[in-house]
Scaffold this motif. Structure first.
Motif, PDB file in Angstrom:
ATOM      1  N   THR A 209      16.700  10.607  54.955  1.00 30.28           N
ATOM      2  CA  THR A 209      16.020  11.864  54.666  1.00 30.28           C
ATOM      3  C   THR A 209      14.556  11.806  55.109  1.00 30.28           C
ATOM      4  O   THR A 209      13.968  12.826  55.474  1.00 30.28           O
ATOM      5  CB  THR A 209      16.182  12.218  53.174  1.00 30.28           C
ATOM      6  OG1 THR A 209      16.082  13.628  53.014  1.00 30.28           O
ATOM      7  CG2 THR A 209      15.162  11.519  52.285  1.00 30.28           C
ATOM      8  N   LEU A 212      14.687  11.445  59.361  1.00 28.64           N
ATOM      9  CA  LEU A 212      15.095  12.659  60.088  1.00 28.64           C
ATOM     10  C   LEU A 212      14.558  13.942  59.447  1.00 28.64           C
ATOM     11  O   LEU A 212      14.553  14.988  60.084  1.00 28.64           O
ATOM     12  CB  LEU A 212      16.628  12.775  60.121  1.00 28.64           C
ATOM     13  CG  LEU A 212      17.442  11.608  60.688  1.00 28.64           C
ATOM     14  CD1 LEU A 212      18.924  11.940  60.630  1.00 28.64           C
ATOM     15  CD2 LEU A 212      17.031  11.289  62.119  1.00 28.64           C
ATOM     16  N   PRO A 214      15.131  15.993  55.477  1.00 29.22           N
ATOM     17  CA  PRO A 214      16.375  16.366  54.785  1.00 29.22           C
ATOM     18  C   PRO A 214      17.118  17.504  55.481  1.00 29.22           C
ATOM     19  O   PRO A 214      18.341  17.600  55.393  1.00 29.22           O
ATOM     20  CB  PRO A 214      15.906  16.775  53.382  1.00 29.22           C
ATOM     21  CG  PRO A 214      14.436  16.977  53.465  1.00 29.22           C
ATOM     22  CD  PRO A 214      13.947  16.121  54.582  1.00 29.22           C
ATOM     23  N   GLU A 215      16.382  18.346  56.216  1.00 33.72           N
ATOM     24  CA  GLU A 215      17.025  19.481  56.883  1.00 33.72           C
ATOM     25  C   GLU A 215      17.889  19.025  58.063  1.00 33.72           C
ATOM     26  O   GLU A 215      18.785  19.738  58.493  1.00 33.72           O
ATOM     27  CB  GLU A 215      15.983  20.529  57.314  1.00 33.72           C
ATOM     28  CG  GLU A 215      14.992  20.079  58.385  1.00 33.72           C
ATOM     29  CD  GLU A 215      13.820  19.245  57.817  1.00 33.72           C
ATOM     30  OE1 GLU A 215      13.924  18.752  56.682  1.00 33.72           O
ATOM     31  OE2 GLU A 215      12.831  19.080  58.555  1.00 33.72           O
ATOM     32  N   ASN A 216      17.627  17.827  58.584  1.00 32.74           N
ATOM     33  CA  ASN A 216      18.424  17.280  59.686  1.00 32.74           C
ATOM     34  C   ASN A 216      19.394  16.208  59.232  1.00 32.74           C
ATOM     35  O   ASN A 216      20.174  15.695  60.037  1.00 32.74           O
ATOM     36  CB  ASN A 216      17.512  16.673  60.760  1.00 32.74           C
ATOM     37  CG  ASN A 216      16.497  17.658  61.281  1.00 32.74           C
ATOM     38  OD1 ASN A 216      16.864  18.777  61.632  1.00 32.74           O
ATOM     39  ND2 ASN A 216      15.237  17.278  61.307  1.00 32.74           N
ATOM     40  N   ALA A 217      19.316  15.824  57.970  1.00 37.43           N
ATOM     41  CA  ALA A 217      20.091  14.685  57.484  1.00 37.43           C
ATOM     42  C   ALA A 217      21.329  15.119  56.705  1.00 37.43           C
ATOM     43  O   ALA A 217      22.121  14.287  56.286  1.00 37.43           O
ATOM     44  CB  ALA A 217      19.213  13.801  56.603  1.00 37.43           C
ATOM     45  N   GLN A 218      21.511  16.413  56.516  1.00 40.10           N
ATOM     46  CA  GLN A 218      22.619  16.880  55.680  1.00 40.10           C
ATOM     47  C   GLN A 218      23.965  16.654  56.372  1.00 40.10           C
ATOM     48  O   GLN A 218      24.085  16.833  57.578  1.00 40.10           O
ATOM     49  CB  GLN A 218      22.419  18.365  55.348  1.00 40.10           C
ATOM     50  CG  GLN A 218      23.352  18.910  54.269  1.00 40.10           C
ATOM     51  CD  GLN A 218      23.118  18.265  52.901  1.00 40.10           C
ATOM     52  OE1 GLN A 218      22.073  17.734  52.619  1.00 40.10           O
ATOM     53  NE2 GLN A 218      24.127  18.286  52.064  1.00 40.10           N
TER      54      GLN A 218
END
Lengths: 261, 261
Positions: A209, A212, A214-218
């Motif tokens: 998170t 990257l 959190p918006e790219n790690a989901q």
């Protein structure tokens, strides 16, 4: 810079961790206040030569920097009762309490909020830890900054409102997250599976998170709108109405958010 | 033990990470199947000499171990279409799909589910990673166990139902947790504060939950029933009805649970 002697008001987890870390970096604790003298003595037994007291009148104290490490509800009341030597600085350590809650006529006051989760049995290092600072005078600000640096922490000046928002975000990122770890452990225990199975996953989630964002790690079934899997999960949760409600609510939130894929 | 040649069906994150990790530990990839040949070629360009194919007829393949790395919804359909050499083992990699979804007359089949979150741009090591195994024959079980050990992963035999529960617990521990990191970041961004401030807190929360157990690691205003702070947080969340509802729901859950303090 010569550092003042410090007194700590309180006997909770933060009082314990802060006093030990202060001494470990070369600062000196003069007194530790506690209503419960047993608890206070348990803390001072690990300190160099701090005196225990259950009296809030510190007019004869050699300390000139006082850390309020009490519950948020008690801060304003104890600050009112405290009698401090002239020229002292009074500091609270709360994320959710405004600076002005401990305002004193003709005396300096400040906030020193270390952004960490403190548990009695667990050693915590202040190295690199963000400590949120705010103070009523430039001198008090400078003193708190020097104390943070002495602890090898990361001083960060912010307003009371910013600090409250940070505290709220920490509740999501730490308290709520740990509650989800608890739910995960309960689900596994029902199947005779060890919580340890999730260690790599949880560590990678926490690392990823930040690497990257959190918006790219989901990842996961909600993000992929994999309804068949979500239905299977919901039927497994059948007996736990509260977990089912959370599962549905958070899955919809994930689907409503603009995640990268 | 001589390891069979492997073919990978799929071009997603798992296909990419699994094929590279297989080759890194000395296993050989014969073919990679993808409907989208560009995506398939992007993956094989990092492999030793894997052939790209968009044909599910593998009757002439030299491989005898086939990994289905496709979305859960596609597993059964693609398994039906696949034509495999005699004596092959077909394996899916899904946490939420029963072993029997790929049952084949007179052929062995199994499950190889690595418990991790995979993102395209991020290298993942299989060292120490739990890999959940299940198979239709003892020989296939043994083969999958050897493959897991070759990857230096931790082989873990479990039933399809246990695996589904583990997958559900992973959704709470990883996907929902990352969504909360996202909410935290959004709250901070509104105040001009960097998400990086939470790094120590998030890392300590993830470590502490395994060192103490989540039931002993809980902290925060809900646990302390600090209603004044919870009211301040809720009023900060005023414009975000969905976050307010989550905050209240999870706080009540925390208060209802039997946490150590």
């Amino acid at each position: 810079m010569a550092f003042p002697l410090i007194s700590i008001i309180g006997t909770g987890n933060l009082a314990q961790h802060l006093s030990r870390n202060f001494e470990n970096c070369g600062l000196r604790i003069a007194e530790l206040y506690g209503r419960n003298l047993q608890k206070a003595k348990a803390i001072t037994s690990k300190l160099y030569d701090a005196r225990v007291t259950s009296d809030l009148d510190f007019s004869d104290s050699e300390a000139s920097l006082f850390f309020l490490c009490v519950s948020d509800e008690a801060i304003a009341d104890i600050a009112d009762e405290l009698v401090l030597p002239k020229g002292s600085v009074l500091v609270h350590c709360s994320g959710a309490t405004p600076l002005e809650a401990i305002a004193r006529d003709g005396a300096a006051y400040g906030v020193f909020y270390p952004l960490q989760t403190f548990t009695a049995s667990r050693k915590v290092s202040f190295e690199g830890l963000p400590v949120c600072l705010e103070a009523s005078t430039d001198e008090a600000e400078l003193l708190l900054e020097k104390i943070a640096i002495k602890l090898r922490a990361l001083p960060y000046f912010m307003s009371s409102e910013q600090r409250l928002c940070l505290h709220l975000s920490a509740v999501f990122a730490c308290n709520f997250t740990n509650h989800f770890y608890r739910i995960s452990k309960d689900i596994l225990q029902d199947q005779g599976l060890p919580f340890q199975l999730l260690k790599h996953l949880i560590e990678e989630t926490a690392r990823k998170t930040f690497d990257l964002g959190p918006e790219n790690a989901q990842t996961g079934p909600a993000l992929r709108s994999d309804n068949a899997t979500m239905q299977k999960h919901l039927s497994l949760l059948g007996n736990h109405e509260e977990w089912k409600a959370l599962y549905q609510k958070i899955s919809s939130d994930i689907q409503a958010k603009n995640y990268q894929v």
